[in-house]
Design a protein around this motif. Structure first.
Motif, mmCIF file in Angstrom:
data_model
loop_
_atom_site.group_PDB
_atom_site.id
_atom_site.type_symbol
_atom_site.label_atom_id
_atom_site.label_comp_id
_atom_site.label_asym_id
_atom_site.label_seq_id
_atom_site.Cartn_x
_atom_site.Cartn_y
_atom_site.Cartn_z
ATOM 1 N N UNK A 52 0.866 -1.176 0.000
ATOM 2 C CA UNK A 52 0.000 0.000 0.000
ATOM 3 C C UNK A 52 0.902 1.226 0.000
ATOM 4 N N UNK A 53 0.501 2.277 -0.720
ATOM 5 C CA UNK A 53 1.332 3.476 -0.786
ATOM 6 C C UNK A 53 0.490 4.726 -0.609
ATOM 7 N N UNK A 54 0.980 5.634 0.232
ATOM 8 C CA UNK A 54 0.389 6.958 0.381
ATOM 9 C C UNK A 54 1.516 7.933 0.702
ATOM 10 N N UNK A 55 1.160 9.201 0.904
ATOM 11 C CA UNK A 55 2.221 10.173 1.179
ATOM 12 C C UNK A 55 2.297 10.496 2.669
ATOM 13 N N UNK A 56 3.272 11.324 3.019
ATOM 14 C CA UNK A 56 3.579 11.593 4.413
ATOM 15 C C UNK A 56 2.486 12.237 5.217
#
Length: 359
Positions: A52-56
């Motif tokens: 899974x990928x998202x930003x800070x």
């Protein structure tokens, strides 16, 4: 529950090592994540190989909402996952071609070095058509919120001559929020008098008048899921033509609801309702499809219409919403949200469909 959905998705993967999910609605369905930037790589080898990928901005939220997947923190999300896919054993990467733009595909192709991209449209949407127990419970709550808000509006005298369409629409929306909705499913359609003959009318400063047909098409958003219901009432005693029009639409709506069953062809369901209207000589005044799926989106598959395709499955939530619109006079639409079941469908919107003469 989301892990089970991802497992069901893996069973649909054909000829790819993983699927890159970039549509945020589909990401939410598969992970529970509600932020505004994310992507998901569902690996054929299981969740341990998925990412899974998202930003800070969302690291804390991701830890809470997606605790069962390894998270990559990168503003690029989809590109970041594509860039690293080869190192995770991916040689052929499916992508949601129904959601990726031409420029987006070019960027993915450049990022996914050593990986072949393969179109894989509609896989998650296919799963989303059949609701699980958690989804159905949320839809029931959303529909109950809308039912309660309309009952409150009527009881409080909110449908009265002299109020404007905008005022009534805002009143109804606020009452839905008061009953626990996080928002509205869509801009409320509040159409009075001649405006009720416009299928998707936006509320104006026009005042409601005695003798008007008033069409209310609205819904509550609860837990990300949308309810959808339309009721048409009359302010004061109904005229003969209004009663006849309402009875026709009510008969068509009943026929459509009764046609819902597992395996039913969506065109045949539309025809069951539309035929009632056509036999009465008003086929041209029923210009839209009979209904649509509802869930994380207000309009989603399946589609009930003359030009649709496919069949219904048990557990699918759909609307049935025939309408007849007489230009310059008024229109009637009656809409429910229902769940396809073996036997009779489950009705989720419970407000009466008897013709209400208010005031």
């Amino acid at each position: 529950m989301t892990a089970e959905r991802r497992a069901a998705l893996r069973a649909l993967l054909d000829g790819v090592d993983a699927l890159l999910v970039t549509d945020l609605v589909n990401v939410r369905y598969l992970t529970g994540f509600t932020g505004s930037n994310a992507a998901l790589l569902v690996h054929a080898d299981g969740d341990a190989a998925s990412r899974f990928c998202t930003d800070g901005r969302y690291t804390t939220q991701a830890a809470r909402e997606v605790p069962d997947l390894d998270t990559v923190v990168d503003r690029g999300s989809a590109l970041a996952l594509a860039r690293q896919a080869h190192g995770w054993g991916v040689r052929t990467l499916g992508f949601e071609s129904g959601h990726v733009t031409v420029d987006g595909h070019t960027a993915l192709d450049e990022a996914a070095e050593g990986v072949a991209l393969a179109r894989a449209p509609g896989l998650v949407e296919q799963l989303r058509q059949v609701k699980d127990a958690t989804e159905l419970a949320t839809l029931r709550t959303a529909c109950a919120v809308a039912d309660a808000a309309l009952a409150d509006l009527v009881a409080a005298g909110g449908l009265a001559p002299g109020r404007t369409e905008r005022e009534v629409a805002l009143d109804l929306e606020n009452r839905m929020r008061g009953h626990g909705a996080e928002g509205v499913s869509f801009e409320t359609i509040l159409a009075a008098g001649r405006h009720s003959a416009i299928p998707h009318h936006s509320p104006t400063d026009a005042e409601l008048r005695r003798g008007d047909l008033v069409k209310l098409d609205f819904g509550a958003l609860v837990g990300g899921y949308h309810s959808d219901m339309t009721r048409t009432v009359v302010l004061g005693p109904a005229a003969g033509w209004q009663r006849e029009l309402y009875a026709l639409v009510a008969s068509a709506q009943q026929a459509g609801c009764e046609a819902l069953s597992p395996g039913a062809d969506v065109v045949a369901v539309d025809a069951a309702s539309r035929g009632v209207v056509e036999d009465a000589g008003h086929g041209d005044e029923f210009p839209h499809g009979l209904g649509h799926g509802v869930g994380l989106q207000i309009h989603e598959a399946p589609w009930l219409g003359r030009n649709s395709s496919g069949t219904l499955a048990a557990g699918t939530a759909v609307t049935v919403e025939p309408g007849v619109y007489l230009e310059g006079r008024g229109g009637v639409r009656i809409e429910d949200t229902l769940v396809v079941r073996d036997g009779a469908p489950e009705l989720l919107t419970l407000t009466t469909k008897e013709l209400l003469e208010i005031g």
